[in-house]
Design an enzyme around this catalytic site. Structure first.
Site, PDB file in Angstrom:
ATOM      1  N   HIS A  64     -10.583   2.800   3.145  1.00 28.70           N
ATOM      2  CA  HIS A  64     -11.171   1.494   3.571  1.00 28.70           C
ATOM      3  C   HIS A  64     -10.007   0.618   4.152  1.00 28.70           C
ATOM      4  O   HIS A  64      -8.903   0.795   3.788  1.00 28.70           O
ATOM      5  CB  HIS A  64     -12.020   1.022   2.554  1.00 28.70           C
ATOM      6  CG  HIS A  64     -11.315   0.579   1.156  1.00 28.70           C
ATOM      7  ND1 HIS A  64     -10.740   1.549   0.452  1.00 28.70           N
ATOM      8  CD2 HIS A  64     -11.089  -0.564   0.671  1.00 28.70           C
ATOM      9  CE1 HIS A  64     -10.135   1.094  -0.662  1.00 28.70           C
ATOM     10  NE2 HIS A  64     -10.512  -0.157  -0.691  1.00 28.70           N
ATOM     11  N   HIS A  66      -8.854  -2.359   2.916  1.00 29.28           N
ATOM     12  CA  HIS A  66      -8.276  -3.159   2.105  1.00 29.28           C
ATOM     13  C   HIS A  66      -6.659  -2.936   2.041  1.00 29.28           C
ATOM     14  O   HIS A  66      -6.466  -1.701   2.005  1.00 29.28           O
ATOM     15  CB  HIS A  66      -8.844  -3.006   0.353  1.00 29.28           C
ATOM     16  CG  HIS A  66     -10.004  -3.756   0.312  1.00 29.28           C
ATOM     17  ND1 HIS A  66     -10.980  -3.716  -0.742  1.00 29.28           N
ATOM     18  CD2 HIS A  66     -10.475  -5.120   0.934  1.00 29.28           C
ATOM     19  CE1 HIS A  66     -12.014  -4.717  -0.580  1.00 29.28           C
ATOM     20  NE2 HIS A  66     -11.570  -5.493   0.239  1.00 29.28           N
ATOM     21  N   ASP A  68      -4.186  -2.588   0.186  1.00 28.06           N
ATOM     22  CA  ASP A  68      -3.551  -1.732  -0.822  1.00 28.06           C
ATOM     23  C   ASP A  68      -4.026  -0.338  -0.676  1.00 28.06           C
ATOM     24  O   ASP A  68      -3.250   0.540  -1.026  1.00 28.06           O
ATOM     25  CB  ASP A  68      -3.749  -2.197  -2.326  1.00 28.06           C
ATOM     26  CG  ASP A  68      -5.368  -2.144  -2.520  1.00 28.06           C
ATOM     27  OD1 ASP A  68      -6.177  -2.589  -1.773  1.00 28.06           O
ATOM     28  OD2 ASP A  68      -5.696  -1.729  -3.766  1.00 28.06           O
ATOM     29  N   HIS A 144     -18.513  -0.332  -2.494  1.00 27.40           N
ATOM     30  CA  HIS A 144     -17.194  -1.269  -2.687  1.00 27.40           C
ATOM     31  C   HIS A 144     -17.541  -2.660  -1.830  1.00 27.40           C
ATOM     32  O   HIS A 144     -18.786  -2.706  -1.439  1.00 27.40           O
ATOM     33  CB  HIS A 144     -15.922  -0.667  -2.056  1.00 27.40           C
ATOM     34  CG  HIS A 144     -14.692  -1.437  -2.611  1.00 27.40           C
ATOM     35  ND1 HIS A 144     -14.747  -1.781  -3.669  1.00 27.40           N
ATOM     36  CD2 HIS A 144     -13.614  -1.761  -1.946  1.00 27.40           C
ATOM     37  CE1 HIS A 144     -13.515  -2.444  -3.917  1.00 27.40           C
ATOM     38  NE2 HIS A 144     -12.773  -2.230  -2.677  1.00 27.40           N
ATOM     39  N   HIS A 272      -5.636   3.630  -9.763  1.00 28.45           N
ATOM     40  CA  HIS A 272      -5.865   2.449  -9.145  1.00 28.45           C
ATOM     41  C   HIS A 272      -5.875   1.468 -10.381  1.00 28.45           C
ATOM     42  O   HIS A 272      -6.977   0.798 -10.378  1.00 28.45           O
ATOM     43  CB  HIS A 272      -7.201   2.443  -8.619  1.00 28.45           C
ATOM     44  CG  HIS A 272      -7.308   1.434  -7.503  1.00 28.45           C
ATOM     45  ND1 HIS A 272      -8.314   0.115  -7.898  1.00 28.45           N
ATOM     46  CD2 HIS A 272      -6.988   1.062  -6.162  1.00 28.45           C
ATOM     47  CE1 HIS A 272      -8.395  -0.730  -6.772  1.00 28.45           C
ATOM     48  NE2 HIS A 272      -7.573  -0.163  -5.825  1.00 28.45           N
TER      49      HIS A 272
END
Length: 305
Positions: A64, A66, A68, A144, A272
């Site tokens: 995805h 994001h 990070d 998410h 994570h």
């Protein structure tokens, strides 16, 4: 069968690098093939640190958008260009990732020395992305704050091992041998019949790995990876911070363990982790109360499947 099927952890922290932990990224070795799952900031430094031959990476999967999970990607692609890579790179990720990459290289006046084949992932249903000679890769939806997919890697069957004693006692046609080694019963033109069950040793177990990057606790996802050999599931928070996990669409270590238990996974790999935790021991303890075969992912460690 693949000789080596293993996962090397390059990064296991969440949004902020802390406590010596780096952003999410993993290298999967499947025989002679290397694939990369997510590519957070600092990934190529970690690749060098742990002596991964980056030129061997043929496929990259981004879960995805994001930062990070993908901010290290452009740097890695740029390094490939500087090293004059020629072999194609197959890139899978959410719609928009291709725009991000194209925009960067357009404004930096970069003309790549190698082709990138991009395929957008779909955040709904199980979708086959790769059908390699030795393995398959699928995407499946996670829950998410923006479209996110997990990835399932399944080993493909190799040639079956024949029972040599049987072959020595009988004159088996070459066509039958070829069929049997491919796991298919053979019926000859003369009506002769050779069954895989009778002439081949039992097939080896086909291994599998499921990667759940960022997701709120969502038991419905277990249908995509039941009885997986190794499950990586994000475990950002302790149960004491479950309210924070729910607000941010993340999971606790205990919830990750519950998913592993429901899925019938053989082993759970936690990752994570929130930067608020310097000591990861309590997360492991919480997970093991629900699913004893839980382990903490450690950067630089390789986990065989």
């Amino acid at each position: 069968m693949i000789r080596d099927f293993e996962v090397t952890i390059l990064g296991n922290t969440s949004s902020i690098p802390a406590h010596g932990r780096n952003h999410t990224s993993q290298v999967i070795r499947l025989g002679q093939n290397l694939i990369l799952l997510d590519c957070g900031e600092g990934t190529q430094i970690q690749l060098r640190r742990f002596k991964v031959k980056t030129s061997k990476i043929s496929h990259i999967f981004i879960s995805h958008l994001h930062g990070d999970h993908y901010l290290g990607l452009v740097g890695l692609l740029s390094s490939y260009n500087l090293s004059r890579r020629k072999s194609p790179l197959f890139l899978f990720g959410p719609p928009g990732l291709d725009d991000i990459i194209t925009t960067h290289f357009r404004h930096s006046h970069t003309e790549l020395t190698y082709p990138i084949h991009f395929q957008a992932t779909a955040p709904n249903g199980m979708n086959q992305l790769v059908d390699h000679a030795h393995f398959k890769v699928f995407s499946f939806p996670l829950r998410h704050r923006l479209p996110t997919t997990g990835f399932l890697i399944r080993e493909k069957p190799g040639y079956r091992n024949l029972i040599k004693e049987k072959l020595q006692r009988q004159k088996v046609p070459l066509e039958a041998i070829h069929s049997l080694r491919n796991g298919v019963d053979y019926v000859g033109a003369d009506g002769s019949f050779y069954s895989v069950r009778e002439y081949c040793h039992p097939a080896s177990h086909l291994r599998s790995y499921a990667y759940c990057s960022d997701t709120i606790y969502h038991p419905e996802i277990i249908d995509y990876f039941k009885r997986v050999d190794l499950l990586y599931h994000e475990s950002t928070f302790l149960e004491a911070d479950s309210a924070r996990a729910e607000v941010t669409f993340h999971s606790t270590a205990k919830q990750a363990a519950e998913i592993a238990k429901l899925a019938g996974a053989k082993k759970l790999l936690l990752g994570h982790f929130s930067s608020r935790y310097g000591n990861l021991g309590p997360l492991l303890e919480e997970a093991q109360t629900v699913f004893p075969d839980s382990i903490i992912s450690v950067e630089g460690e390789t986990y065989p499947i």
